[in-house]
Design a protein around this motif. Sequence first.
Motif, PDB file in Angstrom:
ATOM      1  N   UNK A   1      -2.769   8.155   0.947  1.00 15.64           N
ATOM      2  CA  UNK A   1      -3.271   7.081   0.077  1.00 15.64           C
ATOM      3  C   UNK A   1      -3.208   7.490  -1.390  1.00 15.64           C
ATOM      4  N   UNK A   2      -3.488   8.768  -1.673  1.00 18.23           N
ATOM      5  CA  UNK A   2      -3.421   9.260  -3.054  1.00 18.23           C
ATOM      6  C   UNK A   2      -1.993   9.179  -3.588  1.00 18.23           C
ATOM      7  N   UNK A   3      -1.025   9.558  -2.744  1.00 17.10           N
ATOM      8  CA  UNK A   3       0.383   9.484  -3.137  1.00 17.10           C
ATOM      9  C   UNK A   3       0.766   8.049  -3.501  1.00 17.10           C
ATOM     10  N   UNK A   4       0.207   7.088  -2.761  1.00 19.01           N
ATOM     11  CA  UNK A   4       0.505   5.678  -3.016  1.00 19.01           C
ATOM     12  C   UNK A   4      -0.284   5.124  -4.195  1.00 19.01           C
ATOM     13  N   UNK A   5      -1.529   5.562  -4.342  1.00 18.34           N
ATOM     14  CA  UNK A   5      -2.417   4.965  -5.342  1.00 18.34           C
ATOM     15  C   UNK A   5      -2.105   5.393  -6.775  1.00 18.34           C
ATOM     16  N   UNK A   6      -1.608   6.609  -6.970  1.00 18.69           N
ATOM     17  CA  UNK A   6      -1.350   7.083  -8.340  1.00 18.69           C
ATOM     18  C   UNK A   6      -0.306   6.199  -9.048  1.00 18.69           C
ATOM     19  N   UNK A   7       0.905   6.011  -8.462  1.00 19.83           N
ATOM     20  CA  UNK A   7       1.857   5.111  -9.143  1.00 19.83           C
ATOM     21  C   UNK A   7       1.364   3.667  -9.192  1.00 19.83           C
TER      22      UNK A   7
ATOM     23  N   UNK B   1       5.022  -5.376  -8.889  1.00 20.16           N
ATOM     24  CA  UNK B   1       5.573  -4.060  -8.551  1.00 20.16           C
ATOM     25  C   UNK B   1       4.522  -3.166  -7.907  1.00 20.16           C
ATOM     26  N   UNK B   2       3.281  -3.275  -8.369  1.00 21.44           N
ATOM     27  CA  UNK B   2       2.201  -2.463  -7.811  1.00 21.44           C
ATOM     28  C   UNK B   2       1.954  -2.802  -6.345  1.00 21.44           C
ATOM     29  N   UNK B   3       1.997  -4.086  -6.020  1.00 21.48           N
ATOM     30  CA  UNK B   3       1.752  -4.508  -4.643  1.00 21.48           C
ATOM     31  C   UNK B   3       2.824  -4.021  -3.679  1.00 21.48           C
ATOM     32  N   UNK B   4       4.011  -3.720  -4.210  1.00 22.46           N
ATOM     33  CA  UNK B   4       5.100  -3.254  -3.358  1.00 22.46           C
ATOM     34  C   UNK B   4       4.707  -2.007  -2.574  1.00 22.46           C
ATOM     35  N   UNK B   5       3.907  -1.145  -3.178  1.00 22.89           N
ATOM     36  CA  UNK B   5       3.544   0.123  -2.533  1.00 22.89           C
ATOM     37  C   UNK B   5       2.654  -0.079  -1.311  1.00 22.89           C
ATOM     38  N   UNK B   6       1.974  -1.230  -1.239  1.00 22.26           N
ATOM     39  CA  UNK B   6       1.147  -1.488  -0.064  1.00 22.26           C
ATOM     40  C   UNK B   6       2.007  -1.645   1.192  1.00 22.26           C
ATOM     41  N   UNK B   7       3.276  -2.018   1.010  1.00 19.28           N
ATOM     42  CA  UNK B   7       4.157  -2.208   2.168  1.00 19.28           C
ATOM     43  C   UNK B   7       4.399  -0.902   2.919  1.00 19.28           C
ATOM     44  N   UNK B   8       4.224   0.232   2.248  1.00 20.87           N
ATOM     45  CA  UNK B   8       4.485   1.522   2.882  1.00 20.87           C
ATOM     46  C   UNK B   8       3.476   1.860   3.971  1.00 20.87           C
ATOM     47  N   UNK B   9       2.433   1.048   4.089  1.00 21.21           N
ATOM     48  CA  UNK B   9       1.470   1.245   5.179  1.00 21.21           C
ATOM     49  C   UNK B   9       2.162   1.067   6.532  1.00 21.21           C
ATOM     50  N   UNK B  10       3.250   0.290   6.574  1.00 21.60           N
ATOM     51  CA  UNK B  10       3.977   0.105   7.837  1.00 21.60           C
ATOM     52  C   UNK B  10       4.697   1.390   8.251  1.00 21.60           C
ATOM     53  N   UNK B  11       5.168   2.159   7.279  1.00 23.42           N
ATOM     54  CA  UNK B  11       5.773   3.459   7.592  1.00 23.42           C
ATOM     55  C   UNK B  11       4.710   4.407   8.133  1.00 23.42           C
ATOM     56  N   UNK B  12       3.508   4.345   7.552  1.00 24.89           N
ATOM     57  CA  UNK B  12       2.407   5.176   8.043  1.00 24.89           C
ATOM     58  C   UNK B  12       1.994   4.755   9.454  1.00 24.89           C
TER      59      UNK B  12
ATOM     60  N   UNK C   1      11.229   8.261   5.916  1.00 21.02           N
ATOM     61  CA  UNK C   1      11.865   7.684   4.726  1.00 21.02           C
ATOM     62  C   UNK C   1      12.562   6.379   5.084  1.00 21.02           C
ATOM     63  N   UNK C   2      13.216   6.326   6.237  1.00 17.57           N
ATOM     64  CA  UNK C   2      13.905   5.109   6.660  1.00 17.57           C
ATOM     65  C   UNK C   2      12.956   3.935   6.811  1.00 17.57           C
ATOM     66  N   UNK C   3      11.798   4.188   7.388  1.00 13.48           N
ATOM     67  CA  UNK C   3      10.815   3.111   7.517  1.00 13.48           C
ATOM     68  C   UNK C   3      10.255   2.714   6.154  1.00 13.48           C
ATOM     69  N   UNK C   4      10.174   3.670   5.236  1.00 15.72           N
ATOM     70  CA  UNK C   4       9.755   3.353   3.876  1.00 15.72           C
ATOM     71  C   UNK C   4      10.750   2.427   3.195  1.00 15.72           C
ATOM     72  N   UNK C   5      12.038   2.720   3.369  1.00 14.40           N
ATOM     73  CA  UNK C   5      13.100   1.873   2.798  1.00 14.40           C
ATOM     74  C   UNK C   5      13.014   0.462   3.375  1.00 14.40           C
ATOM     75  N   UNK C   6      12.879   0.360   4.700  1.00 12.82           N
ATOM     76  CA  UNK C   6      12.790  -0.945   5.354  1.00 12.82           C
ATOM     77  C   UNK C   6      11.570  -1.721   4.864  1.00 12.82           C
ATOM     78  N   UNK C   7      10.441  -1.026   4.689  1.00 15.92           N
ATOM     79  CA  UNK C   7       9.201  -1.683   4.264  1.00 15.92           C
ATOM     80  C   UNK C   7       9.340  -2.268   2.864  1.00 15.92           C
TER      81      UNK C   7
END
Length: 419
Positions: free
Chosen positions: A148-154, A166-177, A358-364
């Motif tokens: 969460x820290x890695x996602x929240x800083x940017x 652009x900020x909301x885009x990082x919430x999509x990475x929860x699917x990779x998690x 990383x692949x799931x991050x790209x897809x998200x």
Amino acid sequence: MNNQRSLFFNVDWIIILIYLALCVIGWFNIHAAVYDPLHPSILDLSTNYGKQFLFIITALLLGSIILLLDGKFFSSLSPVFYGVTLVLLVVVLIVGRNVGGNQAWIPLGSFRLQPSEFAKFSTCLLLAHYISSSNLKMSDIKMIGICLLILLIPTALIMLQPDTGSALTFTSLVFALYREGLSGYILIIGATAIALFVLTLLFNKLLLVGIIVGLAALILILFRRSRRFVIPISLVAVGCILFIFSVNFAYQNILEAHQRNRIDVILGKINDPRGQGYNLNQSKIAIGSGGLWGKGYLQGTQTKYDFVPEQSTDFIFCTVGEEWGFAGSLVVVGLYLTMLLRIVNLAERQRSSFTRIYGYGVASILFFHFFINIGMTIGLVPVIGIPLPFLSYGGSSLWSFTILLFILLKLDSNRMGVV
């Protein structure tokens, strides 16, 4: 020579062909969106469509360079990439140029660099690097906290610009998690929060509280023999009620006025087609007027007479809908869905956990941009101003999406060498 042949045969050319098709489609639609009769040539470098051609050529060079690099380069230097983008996100707050209310661009001569776009691939890399190199499980509190820290800083730095989209885009990475073991309850909590947020804006708070209390009471009655459900259900009900009463405060004090107006337009609380709802109204008119087959290339009246603002960037899909119709729109959507499914397939066939994450991050990230951008042009979601990958005008977005995608293609090409 063997390495070059191996590279040629191992790279997923289906994705590359889809990528090229989307870039070309975007280029021609940018030409239509900002067409200038005084500069009719699509290769005229004094125009945005001429510049987009240069962006595509340089993006292809970037992609080629990435494919020639060692795949381990991206994993080992992921903290460096992340650190550099954080520095750029701080720099843009100091020397950045304000465009449309967002201080998101660093001026470099005639070109403007948007660091938030590049933060997406660097965050994906660091997230994949940390999870794959850690001995902790995704259910561990420490693991969740650091991710969460890695996602929240940017996200926090981008919100200071402020660039909510652009900020909301990082919430999509929860699917990779989630793919790596994050509890599904987290996704349920997120979906519930979104639903309660919308319902609170539409209905009376006391009515919603009554419904929640009633549902909680009904569940407790049905499971009255199992006392272990009493405390969790009661806590969930109390949490939902507290959230409902916090919505109005957050809505009025955290969101900007234009963001509230866009949400109100989507929810039907504002009916102002000439004011707050102008962009959305013109967007829907443009897409709807295209019919089944469209009006033809350079024949769109909404496009030709500049009725839709930002039509070469955030609203590029309007041009597709008006000039190429439902059939053309279906082709574009089909290309995106094929690419996304192919990326998920690539991620699942990896031997390396780093590449899979990383692949799931790209897809998200690509799915978030695809769904939100097209959704906002047809009135499904509020207008938050994010580009449509590979189609929208802009060097920063095209380069960042190219880097994001081609790193995955490079990592995938090395999958057979992973023990």
